[in-house]
Write a protein that holds these residues in place. Structure first.
Motif, PDB file in Angstrom:
ATOM      1  N   GLY A  66       0.975  -1.201  -0.056  1.00  0.00           N
ATOM      2  CA  GLY A  66       0.012  -0.165  -0.052  1.00  0.00           C
ATOM      3  C   GLY A  66       0.789   1.373  -0.005  1.00  0.00           C
ATOM      4  N   SER A  67       0.176   2.210   0.010  1.00  0.00           N
ATOM      5  CA  SER A  67       0.895   3.728  -0.083  1.00  0.00           C
ATOM      6  C   SER A  67       1.389   4.221   1.130  1.00  0.00           C
ATOM      7  N   ALA A  68       2.339   5.103   1.129  1.00  0.00           N
ATOM      8  CA  ALA A  68       2.797   5.662   2.314  1.00  0.00           C
ATOM      9  C   ALA A  68       1.841   6.666   3.035  1.00  0.00           C
ATOM     10  N   GLU A  69       0.849   7.144   2.064  1.00  0.00           N
ATOM     11  CA  GLU A  69      -0.404   7.918   2.599  1.00  0.00           C
ATOM     12  C   GLU A  69      -1.150   7.167   3.547  1.00  0.00           C
ATOM     13  N   GLU A  70      -1.494   5.868   3.041  1.00  0.00           N
ATOM     14  CA  GLU A  70      -2.481   4.969   3.755  1.00  0.00           C
ATOM     15  C   GLU A  70      -1.610   4.589   5.238  1.00  0.00           C
ATOM     16  N   ALA A  71      -0.264   4.431   5.064  1.00  0.00           N
ATOM     17  CA  ALA A  71       0.439   4.207   6.265  1.00  0.00           C
ATOM     18  C   ALA A  71       0.395   5.365   7.204  1.00  0.00           C
ATOM     19  N   LEU A  72       0.366   6.436   6.855  1.00  0.00           N
ATOM     20  CA  LEU A  72       0.348   7.499   7.519  1.00  0.00           C
ATOM     21  C   LEU A  72      -1.081   7.623   8.339  1.00  0.00           C
ATOM     22  N   ALA A  73      -2.042   7.498   7.624  1.00  0.00           N
ATOM     23  CA  ALA A  73      -3.699   7.584   8.535  1.00  0.00           C
ATOM     24  C   ALA A  73      -3.437   6.351   9.242  1.00  0.00           C
ATOM     25  N   ARG A  74      -2.935   5.268   9.016  1.00  0.00           N
ATOM     26  CA  ARG A  74      -2.803   3.887   9.843  1.00  0.00           C
ATOM     27  C   ARG A  74      -2.191   4.407  10.947  1.00  0.00           C
ATOM     28  N   TYR A  75      -1.114   4.808  10.975  1.00  0.00           N
ATOM     29  CA  TYR A  75      -0.101   5.145  12.044  1.00  0.00           C
ATOM     30  C   TYR A  75      -0.863   6.334  13.052  1.00  0.00           C
ATOM     31  N   GLU A  76      -1.193   7.225  12.367  1.00  0.00           N
ATOM     32  CA  GLU A  76      -1.896   8.182  13.162  1.00  0.00           C
ATOM     33  C   GLU A  76      -3.039   7.916  13.861  1.00  0.00           C
ATOM     34  N   SER A  77      -4.015   7.007  13.107  1.00  0.00           N
ATOM     35  CA  SER A  77      -5.114   6.499  13.969  1.00  0.00           C
ATOM     36  C   SER A  77      -4.764   5.855  15.202  1.00  0.00           C
ATOM     37  N   VAL A  78      -3.839   4.975  15.180  1.00  0.00           N
ATOM     38  CA  VAL A  78      -3.224   4.087  16.258  1.00  0.00           C
ATOM     39  C   VAL A  78      -2.647   5.236  17.384  1.00  0.00           C
ATOM     40  N   LEU A  79      -1.873   6.302  17.029  1.00  0.00           N
ATOM     41  CA  LEU A  79      -1.258   7.127  17.893  1.00  0.00           C
ATOM     42  C   LEU A  79      -2.554   7.908  18.588  1.00  0.00           C
ATOM     43  N   GLU A  80      -3.827   8.383  17.952  1.00  0.00           N
ATOM     44  CA  GLU A  80      -4.695   8.994  18.417  1.00  0.00           C
ATOM     45  C   GLU A  80      -5.615   8.130  19.449  1.00  0.00           C
ATOM     46  N   GLN A  81      -5.924   6.874  19.125  1.00  0.00           N
ATOM     47  CA  GLN A  81      -6.350   6.049  20.035  1.00  0.00           C
ATOM     48  C   GLN A  81      -5.501   5.719  21.297  1.00  0.00           C
ATOM     49  N   THR A  82      -4.104   5.678  21.199  1.00  0.00           N
ATOM     50  CA  THR A  82      -3.268   5.400  22.188  1.00  0.00           C
ATOM     51  C   THR A  82      -3.416   6.909  23.135  1.00  0.00           C
ATOM     52  N   ALA A  83      -3.386   7.936  22.435  1.00  0.00           N
ATOM     53  CA  ALA A  83      -3.550   9.315  23.347  1.00  0.00           C
ATOM     54  C   ALA A  83      -4.493   9.394  24.114  1.00  0.00           C
ATOM     55  N   ASN A  84      -5.786   8.831  23.433  1.00  0.00           N
ATOM     56  CA  ASN A  84      -7.209   8.967  24.264  1.00  0.00           C
ATOM     57  C   ASN A  84      -7.239   7.941  25.369  1.00  0.00           C
ATOM     58  N   GLY A  85      -6.342   6.823  25.153  1.00  0.00           N
ATOM     59  CA  GLY A  85      -6.363   5.817  26.270  1.00  0.00           C
ATOM     60  C   GLY A  85      -5.393   6.423  27.620  1.00  0.00           C
ATOM     61  N   SER A 184       4.953  13.185  25.192  1.00  0.00           N
ATOM     62  CA  SER A 184       4.770  13.543  23.802  1.00  0.00           C
ATOM     63  C   SER A 184       4.748  11.901  23.225  1.00  0.00           C
ATOM     64  N   LEU A 185       3.990  11.896  22.065  1.00  0.00           N
ATOM     65  CA  LEU A 185       3.973  10.489  21.348  1.00  0.00           C
ATOM     66  C   LEU A 185       4.211  10.867  19.865  1.00  0.00           C
ATOM     67  N   SER A 186       5.046   9.900  19.249  1.00  0.00           N
ATOM     68  CA  SER A 186       5.184  10.180  17.569  1.00  0.00           C
ATOM     69  C   SER A 186       5.611   8.700  17.054  1.00  0.00           C
ATOM     70  N   ALA A 187       5.717   8.759  15.738  1.00  0.00           N
ATOM     71  CA  ALA A 187       5.946   7.459  15.136  1.00  0.00           C
ATOM     72  C   ALA A 187       6.665   7.719  13.910  1.00  0.00           C
ATOM     73  N   ARG A 188       7.383   6.718  13.431  1.00  0.00           N
ATOM     74  CA  ARG A 188       8.105   6.716  12.219  1.00  0.00           C
ATOM     75  C   ARG A 188       7.633   5.215  11.395  1.00  0.00           C
ATOM     76  N   SER A 189       7.181   5.298  10.171  1.00  0.00           N
ATOM     77  CA  SER A 189       6.672   3.832   9.814  1.00  0.00           C
ATOM     78  C   SER A 189       7.947   3.214   9.161  1.00  0.00           C
ATOM     79  N   ASP A 190       7.689   1.938   8.638  1.00  0.00           N
ATOM     80  CA  ASP A 190       8.704   1.255   7.860  1.00  0.00           C
ATOM     81  C   ASP A 190       8.350   1.682   6.496  1.00  0.00           C
ATOM     82  N   CYS A 191       9.287   0.997   5.416  1.00  0.00           N
ATOM     83  CA  CYS A 191       9.217   1.662   4.119  1.00  0.00           C
ATOM     84  C   CYS A 191       8.049   1.532   3.165  1.00  0.00           C
TER      85      CYS A 191
END
Length: 198
Positions: A66-85, A184-191
């Protein structure tokens, strides 16, 4: 006889001088050769560049992800859920997105592809994570990172009131979580390949 020995003396000194000179030159050349050999032995081996077919094969593998854009959406969704928790664990704590999304080149063999690693926006909390809640908050982050394929943990700082942790995998994904004056919370994706390169 004394005249003959006197005339021989300068030639002996000349021979000794030449011998010392030759030994010095040989020693200097040997030292240079040794240091060049040592430098080459200690430098990392340079991989030969990949041919276009090898690069194309790697990019075909990336297309399947899939695309980097799809990965970004997935990663940020996981971060958002984590931040809410995390805010559920600390009453009154809030968070917001900060910084811009960024991309960096992939590492290793994928460096020669058009693939990128996505650096997500940062989630910045309006205060720190208290020490009594930190283990639970970190477990939430570890569980979220596992969904992204990251399981290894590295502690940059782990002391009362101040923590900085990376949960990562060798092939690239990493979630970074820390607290001091604020968390703070952030992420870096794989390739991944960008949409335009798919």
């Amino acid at each position: 006889m004394s005249e003959q020995s006197e005339s021989q003396r300068p030639s002996r000194w000349r021979i000794v001088g030449w011998t010392v000179g030759v030994i010095a030159v040989v020693a200097a050349v040997a030292a240079i050769v040794f240091f060049v050999w040592l430098s080459n032995a200690l430098s990392p081996k340079q991989e030969p560049p990949m041919n276009p077919d090898q690069v194309a094969a790697l990019e075909n593998d990336l297309r399947a992800k899939g695309s980097a854009e799809e990965a970004l959406a997935r990663y940020e969704s996981v971060l958002e859920q984590t931040a809410n928790g995390i805010t559920d664990l600390v009453p009154g704590l809030t968070w917001r997105w900060n910084r811009e999304v960024n991309h960096v080149s992939c590492a290793g063999p994928l460096m020669e592809t058009r693939g990128v690693q996505v650096l997500t926006r940062h989630i910045v909390f309006d205060g720190p994570i208290p020490d009594d809640v930190w283990p639970q908050a970190l477990q939430l982050v570890r569980d979220s990172a596992a969904k992204l394929g990251a399981f290894e943990v590295h502690y940059y700082v782990d002391e009362p009131g101040r923590h900085d942790v990376a949960v990562f995998a060798n092939d690239g994904p990493e979630v970074r979580f820390g607290t001091w004056k604020a968390a703070s919370l952030s992420a870096r994706s794989d390739c991944y390949l960008k949409q335009e390169d798919l």
